[in-house]
Design a protein around this motif. Structure first.
Motif, short mmCIF file in Angstrom:
data_model
loop_
_atom_site.label_atom_id
_atom_site.label_comp_id
_atom_site.label_asym_id
_atom_site.label_seq_id
_atom_site.Cartn_x
_atom_site.Cartn_y
_atom_site.Cartn_z
N THR A 48 -6.31 -18.62 -1.50
CA THR A 48 -7.07 -18.20 -2.69
C THR A 48 -7.43 -16.72 -2.70
OG1 THR A 48 -9.07 -18.97 -1.55
CG2 THR A 48 -8.02 -20.49 -3.09
N GLY A 49 -6.93 -15.95 -1.74
CA GLY A 49 -7.26 -14.53 -1.67
C GLY A 49 -6.54 -13.70 -2.72
N LYS A 50 -7.27 -12.79 -3.33
CA LYS A 50 -6.71 -11.86 -4.31
C LYS A 50 -7.20 -10.45 -3.98
CE LYS A 50 -6.55 -15.32 -8.02
NZ LYS A 50 -6.91 -15.63 -9.43
N LEU A 51 -6.38 -9.46 -4.27
CA LEU A 51 -6.71 -8.08 -3.95
C LEU A 51 -7.31 -7.36 -5.15
CD1 LEU A 51 -6.58 -5.63 -2.00
CD2 LEU A 51 -4.28 -5.18 -2.90
N TYR A 52 -8.49 -6.78 -4.96
CA TYR A 52 -9.02 -5.82 -5.94
C TYR A 52 -8.39 -4.49 -5.56
CZ TYR A 52 -12.45 -2.72 -8.24
OH TYR A 52 -13.05 -1.73 -9.00
N VAL A 53 -7.33 -4.15 -6.26
CA VAL A 53 -6.49 -3.03 -5.85
C VAL A 53 -7.27 -1.71 -5.80
CG1 VAL A 53 -4.39 -1.73 -6.34
CG2 VAL A 53 -4.47 -4.19 -6.81
N GLY A 54 -8.04 -1.41 -6.82
CA GLY A 54 -8.77 -0.14 -6.84
C GLY A 54 -9.88 -0.07 -5.82
N SER A 55 -10.48 -1.22 -5.52
CA SER A 55 -11.51 -1.35 -4.50
C SER A 55 -12.71 -0.42 -4.74
CB SER A 55 -10.89 -1.15 -3.11
OG SER A 55 -10.12 -2.29 -2.75
N TRP A 56 -13.44 -0.10 -3.69
CA TRP A 56 -14.67 0.67 -3.83
C TRP A 56 -14.44 2.02 -4.51
CZ3 TRP A 56 -19.64 0.14 -4.04
CH2 TRP A 56 -20.50 1.23 -3.79
N SER A 57 -13.32 2.66 -4.19
CA SER A 57 -13.07 3.99 -4.77
C SER A 57 -12.82 3.92 -6.27
CB SER A 57 -11.89 4.67 -4.07
OG SER A 57 -10.71 3.88 -4.15
N ASP A 58 -12.45 2.75 -6.79
CA ASP A 58 -12.34 2.54 -8.23
C ASP A 58 -13.69 2.14 -8.80
OD1 ASP A 58 -10.97 1.97 -10.81
OD2 ASP A 58 -11.41 -0.12 -10.29
N TRP A 59 -14.37 1.24 -8.15
CA TRP A 59 -15.64 0.71 -8.64
C TRP A 59 -16.64 1.83 -8.94
CZ3 TRP A 59 -17.15 -4.13 -10.01
CH2 TRP A 59 -18.53 -4.37 -10.17
N ILE A 60 -16.72 2.81 -8.07
CA ILE A 60 -17.73 3.86 -8.22
C ILE A 60 -17.40 4.86 -9.32
CG2 ILE A 60 -18.51 3.67 -5.84
CD1 ILE A 60 -16.84 6.14 -5.15
N THR A 61 -16.22 4.72 -9.98
CA THR A 61 -15.89 5.62 -11.09
C THR A 61 -16.38 5.08 -12.42
OG1 THR A 61 -13.70 4.62 -11.49
CG2 THR A 61 -13.83 6.42 -9.89
N TYR A 62 -17.00 3.91 -12.41
CA TYR A 62 -17.46 3.29 -13.65
C TYR A 62 -18.98 3.41 -13.80
CZ TYR A 62 -12.78 1.40 -14.41
OH TYR A 62 -11.44 1.27 -14.63
N ASP A 63 -19.49 2.67 -14.76
CA ASP A 63 -20.90 2.69 -15.16
C ASP A 63 -21.84 2.70 -13.96
OD1 ASP A 63 -23.51 1.79 -16.08
OD2 ASP A 63 -22.51 1.36 -17.98
N GLU A 64 -22.80 3.60 -13.97
CA GLU A 64 -23.73 3.75 -12.87
C GLU A 64 -24.51 2.46 -12.59
OE1 GLU A 64 -23.87 6.39 -11.04
OE2 GLU A 64 -25.51 5.80 -9.76
#
Length: 281
Positions: free
Chosen positions: A257-273
């Motif tokens: 059931t594992g899936k990859l969040y490709v952008g990961s933390w470095s993507d997450w922090i580029t969005y809404d504060e």
């Protein structure tokens, strides 16, 4: 051919001249992006071709998508064909010298492109050398083949998917980075420290021992026992690279059931504060 996601140096030595086995050197250094290519040119496993994390296994960095966005599928397929990989036929063995960190990225990418016949080399290049097996500086010229991607889109998730599903009781969000980065105590690479709210920490180095050999299957199963029944396990790291080591661990443990969040933390922090307002603990 072996169906395991990890093969031993002994297995590879016995299959070194098997025409259906394609070996790929994935050595890389984040602080020195040219080091892996230089190491490959000096010495590598006979017959191995080289694929670069930045140039081959990722696309250029943009506003979003993290530090190692997915490569263009058609462009990657062309590169795979140029090093002799035929989809649904070749058995690919990827190796590095970083406890699967970069070889696992190719392992995951090939499966994402619909090619299941791929494994990483247990112990990496150092394990191969320690076994006394041959190395060379000869650059191979493999026959050019055709790789036709059959994208398995369900293996990857993006920012919106994570944001909308991470708090579901059927979903577990896994941060694969070392504990101090997860806790926000240290951040050597990204501009903001911490983790995605709700994530639990399963550091990727735990998958192998300090020499880069896979921990036994029982250990992998024990690692995931508390979340093994989740309907979805969304796995991330800093940029979608070392998270793939945890996906190998899940595979070895028999969890699909594992899936990859490709952008990961470095993507997450580029969005809404607001989405990173609780980034540290």
């Amino acid at each position: 051919m072996s169906n395991t996601p990890v093969v031993s140096p002994q297995w590879l030595r016995e299959n070194l001249h098997n025409p259906e086995v394609v070996i790929v050197d994935c050595r890389f250094s984040l602080p020195d992006p040219t080091l892996g290519q230089q190491q490959y040119q000096v010495s590598h496993i006979p017959g191995a071709c080289y694929l670069d994390l930045n140039e081959d296994l990722s696309s250029p960095v943009g506003e979003h998508g993290g530090r190692h966005p997915l490569p263009n599928a058609d462009e990657l397929a062309t590169k795979l064909g140029k090093i002799g990989i035929t989809n649904q036929k070749s058995f690919v063995v990827a190796y590095d010298d970083s406890r699967f960190a970069f070889a696992a990225r190719l392992w995951w990418l090939l499966r994402y492109l619909g090619h299941e016949q791929v494994a990483v080399l247990d112990g990496g290049f150092a394990g191969w050398q320690q076994a006394g097996y041959p190395v060379t500086n000869e650059i191979p010229t493999p026959p050019i083949t055709q790789f036709v991607p059959q994208i398995q889109a369900e293996k990857a998730v993006d920012y919106s998917y994570v944001k909308n599903h991470k708090d579901s009781p059927e979903v577990v969000l896994v941060d694969s980075r070392e504990g101090d980065r997860y806790r926000g105590e240290r951040e050597p690479t990204d501009k903001i420290a911490g983790h995605i709210p709700g994530a639990v920490n399963y550091p990727w180095p735990e998958v192998t021992d300090t020499a880069g050999y896979l921990q036994p299957t029982a250990v992998q199963q024990q690692r995931w026992q508390h979340i093994a029944t989740a309907e979805e396990i969304l796995v991330y790291c800093g940029s979608g690279v070392t998270a793939c080591v945890n996906l190998i661990s899940l595979e070895v443990a028999g969890i699909k059931t594992g899936k990859l969040y490709v952008g990961s933390w470095s993507d997450w922090i580029t969005y809404d504060e607001n989405d990173i307002s609780r980034q540290s603990v």
